[in-house]
Design a protein around this motif. Sequence first.
Motif, mmCIF file in Angstrom:
data_model
loop_
_atom_site.group_PDB
_atom_site.id
_atom_site.type_symbol
_atom_site.label_atom_id
_atom_site.label_comp_id
_atom_site.label_asym_id
_atom_site.label_seq_id
_atom_site.Cartn_x
_atom_site.Cartn_y
_atom_site.Cartn_z
ATOM 1 N N SER A 6 -37.102 54.512 -2.017
ATOM 2 C CA SER A 6 -36.276 52.790 -1.798
ATOM 3 C C SER A 6 -35.565 52.548 -0.127
ATOM 4 O O SER A 6 -36.054 53.673 0.988
ATOM 5 N N PHE A 7 -35.518 51.560 -0.913
ATOM 6 C CA PHE A 7 -34.617 50.391 0.953
ATOM 7 C C PHE A 7 -34.165 50.103 0.907
ATOM 8 O O PHE A 7 -33.135 49.820 -0.117
ATOM 9 N N GLY A 8 -32.979 49.883 2.590
ATOM 10 C CA GLY A 8 -32.120 48.707 2.139
ATOM 11 C C GLY A 8 -32.159 47.010 2.438
ATOM 12 O O GLY A 8 -33.302 46.840 1.874
ATOM 13 N N SER B 144 -25.575 51.298 -4.406
ATOM 14 C CA SER B 144 -26.184 52.179 -2.638
ATOM 15 C C SER B 144 -26.311 53.477 -2.594
ATOM 16 O O SER B 144 -25.616 54.118 -3.517
ATOM 17 N N GLU B 145 -27.774 53.717 -2.473
ATOM 18 C CA GLU B 145 -27.797 55.793 -2.235
ATOM 19 C C GLU B 145 -27.637 56.307 -0.998
ATOM 20 O O GLU B 145 -28.675 55.519 -0.156
ATOM 21 N N GLY B 146 -27.480 57.315 -0.643
ATOM 22 C CA GLY B 146 -27.234 57.738 0.557
ATOM 23 C C GLY B 146 -27.044 57.544 1.587
ATOM 24 O O GLY B 146 -26.193 56.920 1.971
ATOM 25 N N GLU B 147 -27.654 58.263 2.731
ATOM 26 C CA GLU B 147 -27.070 57.716 3.924
ATOM 27 C C GLU B 147 -27.572 56.408 4.545
ATOM 28 O O GLU B 147 -26.841 56.184 5.045
ATOM 29 N N TYR B 148 -28.744 56.214 4.188
ATOM 30 C CA TYR B 148 -29.411 55.026 4.879
ATOM 31 C C TYR B 148 -28.858 53.493 3.619
ATOM 32 O O TYR B 148 -29.521 52.000 4.234
ATOM 33 N N ASN B 149 -28.118 53.462 2.692
ATOM 34 C CA ASN B 149 -27.637 52.787 1.768
ATOM 35 C C ASN B 149 -28.563 52.119 1.359
ATOM 36 O O ASN B 149 -28.687 50.933 0.882
ATOM 37 N N THR B 150 -29.559 52.512 0.696
ATOM 38 C CA THR B 150 -31.207 52.067 0.443
ATOM 39 C C THR B 150 -30.759 51.407 -1.083
ATOM 40 O O THR B 150 -30.086 52.635 -1.782
ATOM 41 N N LEU B 151 -31.661 50.523 -1.421
ATOM 42 C CA LEU B 151 -30.827 50.206 -2.552
ATOM 43 C C LEU B 151 -31.916 50.438 -4.165
ATOM 44 O O LEU B 151 -33.032 51.179 -3.695
ATOM 45 N N VAL B 152 -30.985 50.820 -5.402
ATOM 46 C CA VAL B 152 -31.954 51.624 -6.584
ATOM 47 C C VAL B 152 -31.096 50.037 -7.281
ATOM 48 O O VAL B 152 -29.993 49.760 -7.446
ATOM 49 N N LEU B 153 -31.997 50.576 -8.500
ATOM 50 C CA LEU B 153 -31.650 49.408 -9.971
ATOM 51 C C LEU B 153 -31.112 50.730 -10.902
ATOM 52 O O LEU B 153 -30.985 51.785 -10.358
#
Length: 613
Positions: free
Chosen positions: A426-428, A481-490
């Motif tokens: 996943s990405f930001g 948003s998830e994790g340290e890098y604020n990646t985006l998930v549905l």
Amino acid sequence: MQQVFGYSAFRGEQQDIIQTVSAGDDAMVLMPTGGGKSLCYQVPAIARHRAGLGVTLVISPLIALMHDQVGALEELGVHAAFLNSSLTGEEASRVEREMMSGRLVMLYAAPERVTNPRFMGMLTALDERGLLSLVAIDEAHCVSQWGHDFREDYLQLAQLHERFPNVPRVALTATADDHTRADMRERLALTGAREFISSFDRPNIRYAIVEKDEAKKQLIRFLRDEHEGDAGIVYCQSRKKVEETAAWLSSEGISALPYHAGLDADVRRRHQDRFLREDGLVMCATIAFGMGIDKPDVRFVAHLDLPKNIEGYYQETGRAGRDGEAADAWMAYGLADVVNQRRMIDESPAGDEFKKMQRGKLDALLTLAEAHDCRRVRLLAYFGEKSSACGNCDNCLNPPATWDATEAARMALSTVYRFRQHSGLSFGAGHLIDVLRGKVTDKTTQHGHGSLSTFGIGAKWSEQQWRGVIRQLLSLGHLQSEGEYNTLVLTDSARAVLKGEVPVLLREHRETPKGSGRTRRSSTSSGGRSTSAPIKLDADGDQRFAALRAWRSEVAREHNLPAYIVFNDATLAQMAQQAPSTLDELSGISGVGAKKLEAYGREILRVLESAAG
């Protein structure tokens, strides 16, 4: 009210509250900042003391509030004192003797002191002699874990009811939703108390919320266009940003000071004293600053970061315009604010139920920020109050255009899905926007995202528009948003959007308009500070008002008090307008009680006569 405070009429539900508490019944009071909450316990305290019932204990969380209120009461001829860490041992002992004698009308103390066994023993001795008259619990929302300012010390205050069941109690706050009110009743053992809920509307405050676009430049434009020379508060989320913002404003020629919990206590006290006593200072602060600040002429509150919830936003913006004069609540927010606030909730050690509640509160604030209809209607609706369009918020004054972002939302969600499908990653937000707009970067090349079917399909929309789409999807809970890098998930709810079952309507981004419908006050002194009266005066009246302000400044310095505690601007303006020539005429001015008439009356008449000459 008339003899001590100089007010000839009550406001709103004040009379009913005061009669209830004076009669010895418990009460819960929700009244907006600037609505006159303090009088709801101060008037009963004076009345009950005169009836021989002894001392009122006022529980307050902040030293600054205690100092200001005690100073104001002493100016009115009401014997009051505080117990806190600012006193020497000898000074504290003297206050305790005054309390135990019953001569004090009001004693202010923090909750941690009140529940101290030694102090509780003194209260017990006072109660046994029939000299504990009333307990007032200010900022009572602090007892609730659902509230925006939970303080564990407040949880111990229920023992006051257990120890002193015959002593009436009044709990007061400016903001509390249904959950917080329920907590106040239960945790303070106020199940039988009468509840008074005043309107939450502050019609003198104009609300404006803008999308971040070089936020510091937006702030300086707002200050220079609307509030040059005015006192105000700029709230930031981090201590570092507070200090950077204060330094930057100072470099731009605006008098600004920092305030946060990491500063030395003496520095905080000094900065707060300057803010209360000087004209035209801007305080850059975290939320550590503000609760209990009684300065009436704060002309604006600006947020450079998104607060946690509507209660916090309302409480903070309510520090503007306590004098009832025109004031502004201005906020800039962006996608990063949404992501950061959600991450803080998700990573907190709190339980799932609490996190769910906090996400709901954040979503309500985001809905307010993204709204394209009346801000005030939405704000009041949050507190269960119906209203009509105010005509005095940014959306009413400059209605925003909207666009149907349903197609864009489906593209964004589809691309997030394809990221995970393509590489399991996943990405930001930044990378997502690059892919949607077809921008070739090292990251798109590295991960092969140029080959995705959604690469470039959103090129017709600007980066700013895409940030709005993603922000809305986060606020509606379709993305997280998830994790340290604020990646985006549905999330599960994204499916309905992808199927086109849920429309997404967004406000169009636009530059903040210069001047938003309010004329900036232009009457300033040579120092650039606003000196205009809160009511329209003729030339002679302006001259009298200026003379009264100069006299008030001298008195305030002599007494080491903020000027507004001597007399506020509204009272001085009424004096300047009516130009009383006798003490009897002066006593009819709102805010001139018996003690102030005796202390200052002849001097005021002299100043008015000199100004006329």
